[in-house]
Motif scaffolding. Structure first.
Motif, short mmCIF file in Angstrom:
data_model
loop_
_atom_site.label_atom_id
_atom_site.label_comp_id
_atom_site.label_asym_id
_atom_site.label_seq_id
_atom_site.Cartn_x
_atom_site.Cartn_y
_atom_site.Cartn_z
N ALA A 86 67.20 30.47 19.32
CA ALA A 86 67.84 29.33 18.67
C ALA A 86 67.51 29.29 17.17
O ALA A 86 68.37 29.00 16.34
N TRP A 87 66.27 29.60 16.81
CA TRP A 87 65.88 29.61 15.40
C TRP A 87 66.56 30.76 14.66
O TRP A 87 67.00 30.61 13.53
N GLU A 88 66.66 31.91 15.28
CA GLU A 88 67.35 33.05 14.67
C GLU A 88 68.82 32.69 14.42
O GLU A 88 69.37 33.00 13.36
N GLU A 89 69.45 32.05 15.37
CA GLU A 89 70.85 31.66 15.20
C GLU A 89 71.00 30.62 14.10
O GLU A 89 71.98 30.63 13.34
N TYR A 90 70.02 29.72 13.99
CA TYR A 90 70.08 28.69 12.95
C TYR A 90 69.98 29.34 11.57
O TYR A 90 70.73 29.00 10.64
N THR A 133 70.79 32.37 10.78
CA THR A 133 72.01 33.16 10.56
C THR A 133 73.17 32.30 10.08
O THR A 133 73.98 32.72 9.24
N THR A 134 73.27 31.10 10.61
CA THR A 134 74.42 30.24 10.28
C THR A 134 74.17 29.34 9.07
O THR A 134 75.04 28.56 8.70
N HIS A 135 73.00 29.43 8.47
CA HIS A 135 72.68 28.62 7.28
C HIS A 135 72.26 29.56 6.15
O HIS A 135 71.09 29.85 5.95
N ILE A 149 64.21 23.11 16.58
CA ILE A 149 65.03 23.48 15.43
C ILE A 149 65.03 22.37 14.39
O ILE A 149 65.00 22.64 13.18
N THR A 150 65.04 21.12 14.83
CA THR A 150 64.97 20.01 13.90
C THR A 150 63.71 20.07 13.05
O THR A 150 63.74 19.90 11.83
N ALA A 198 63.72 23.29 10.74
CA ALA A 198 64.66 23.10 9.64
C ALA A 198 64.07 22.20 8.57
O ALA A 198 64.20 22.45 7.37
N CYS A 217 68.79 15.85 9.34
CA CYS A 217 68.96 16.78 10.46
C CYS A 217 69.15 16.05 11.78
O CYS A 217 69.75 16.58 12.71
#
Length: 494
Positions: free
Chosen positions: A117-121, A123-125, A193-194, A197, A241
């Motif tokens: 989930a952190w890797e995807e976050y 990647t998308t930011h 993730i919150t 971030a 967030c």
């Protein structure tokens, strides 16, 4: 494509070294499948010199590349899931977790979904590409194979409170080389993730994004204090967030960041909870071990200083596909695991491993050695660390059996690439100069104690042998660790 400047290598940009170009593949969590491993072997054969190095962040380095890798090849790696779909975040350090996540018999939580989930976050930011190339996050499920002693800016470690699993937040600040410190904050895994971030956004508020040398998180916190950093993490970004988050989760997370030493309603353990991995972590991943899945085992294989030739890569990939779950797990100790091996096929797998010139023996001295790239691979290094480490291994293999773990790290310079601050014995590359010549050698540390200011490369094997023999002869029992022994006998080492 616009890539942030960084001195660290990546996949979409190379770093020049004495032996050619260096490419690094980020492998989040260190887990790689059959098809991906085969593709890496192809690149090492077609562009490099037929080998790869596994690093102590469970990355893969491909070295001695004479010309840049074709862009079509890089795009193919993206399709295979070996490269981020967002090249701009390729500079961020690999996300770390235990190599036994999801299979560890003692873990409180499987950290792989959190890591993904952190890797995807990231990647998308795309703006997170401005993070320091050394901005590092680690997840630990509190299993037998712990990674909480690995150097990271942020560590989230599982903890059981009143029968529920939470994550405790540790941050890096204080003097360089100090372990991460407990913030006293715990939160639910769903809030991961919150929280991350918010910590990342707060960091970005305090750096000059145009500066090539970006401050480490430790430096930022030292400048403004840990209390201010945590306070700002909530006030500046966390509330934003949480706009679409569950209201109850938002309230709990707000209370955590509002008071870094008191978490309303959760009543966690005291804030001095030790974040130090058991000394048996390295032992626990080498050899044959039962998984939490009934009837299945994982095998930890020793790689000489993390190096694999392409024929060995293909052989290991085939073993994983034929006997296991198709996956290979890289470790931050420069070794790897084969997982999901049925009990009745262990002997066959062991023979196949032997046929590849490898083994899973804990008595192998190479299982305790870690070395950075060295002078050929890094301009900052003063010594050829890998060569010197292998020479030490050859010397010790003929003279003694290391029956208890003593971790020995070779670092070519004072940077943390070889994680020398975490070793039992540290060999730190230095040079001694005369008017005519420069002589490479090592400073020798035992834990935090500088034992010798300068020892020539040629004398290192005999010196280390003497230290290890002293330990084996004068320890109280086989159960007395090297660290416990040193605490009693430090005065005799000089």
């Amino acid at each position: 494509m616009p890539i942030p400047f960084t001195a660290c290598p990546g996949l979409f940009y190379s770093t020049p070294a004495q032996d050619g170009l260096l490419y690094r593949l980020r492998i989040p969590g260190g887990i790689i499948n059959y098809q991906q491993f085969q593709a890496i072997a192809d690149i090492a054969d077609n562009y490099g010199s037929g080998y790869i190095d596994i690093t102590n962040r469970a990355n893969i380095q491909i070295r001695e590349i004479k010309q840049g890798i074709n862009i079509e090849v890089l795009q193919q790696l993206q399709k295979l899931g070996l490269a981020s779909t967002n090249a701009n975040v390729d500079n961020i350090r690999n996300i770390m977790t235990s190599p036994t996540a999801g299979i560890d018999t003692a873990e409180l939580i499987d950290t792989r979904p959190l890591l993904k989930a952190w890797e995807e976050y990231i990647t998308t930011h795309s703006h997170l590409s401005e993070l320091s190339a050394k901005f590092s996050v680690c997840f630990d499920g509190r299993g037998k194979v712990s990674v909480t002693d690995r150097p990271n800016d942020i560590i989230l470690a599982a903890e059981s409170i009143n029968g529920n699993v939470y994550l405790r937040l540790y941050l890096s600040y204080g003097e360089k080389g100090e372990p991460v410190k407990d913030t006293g904050i715990v939160f639910k895994p769903v809030e991961t993730i919150t929280v991350l971030a918010a910590l990342a956004e707060t960091y970005l508020k305090h750096i000059d994004t145009k500066n090539r040398r970006k401050l480490r998180l430790r430096e930022i916190i030292n400048n403004i204090t840990i209390e201010q950093y945590l306070h700002q993490a909530y006030n500046w970004r966390l509330e934003r967030c949480l706009r679409h988050a569950d209201a109850n989760a938002a309230t709990q997370t707000k209370s955590a960041f509002a008071d870094s030493h008191k978490i309303n309603g959760l009543q966690p353990a005291k804030a001095n909870y030790a974040c130090v991995a058991a000394t048996s972590s390295r032992q626990a991943h080498i050899g044959i071990h039962p998984q939490r899945q009934t009837g299945l085992y994982y095998i930890g294989i020793v790689l000489p200083l993390g190096r694999l030739e392409t024929w060995q890569i293909r052989g290991l990939a085939n073993i994983a596909k034929r006997y296991g779950d198709d996956n290979i797990r890289l470790t931050p100790w420069q070794n790897l695991l084969l997982t999901d091996i049925p009990q009745n096929q262990i002997s066959e797998v062991e023979q196949e491993i032997t046929n590849l010139g490898l083994n899973s023996s804990l008595s192998n001295i190479k299982s305790f050695l870690v070395a950075c790239s060295g002078k050929r691979g890094c301009a900052a290094a003063a010594t050829e660390t890998k060569d010197d480490a292998l020479n030490l291994a050859k010397h010790l293999e003929n003279l003694m059996i290391l029956d208890s773990p003593v971790n020995i790290h070779f670092s070519g310079c004072s940077k943390s690439c070889a994680q020398h601050t975490q070793a039992d014995i540290t060999l730190l590359g230095v040079t001694s100069e005369t008017a005519k010549e420069t002589f490479p050698g090592y400073q020798v540390y035992v834990f935090d104690h500088l034992l010798y200011e300068y020892v020539t490369v040629a004398k290192i094997p005999t010196l280390i042998q003497q230290i290890l023999e002293l330990y084996q002869k004068q320890r109280l029992s086989l159960h007395e660790s090297f660290k416990q022994f040193i605490a009693r006998y430090r005065h005799q080492l000089n």
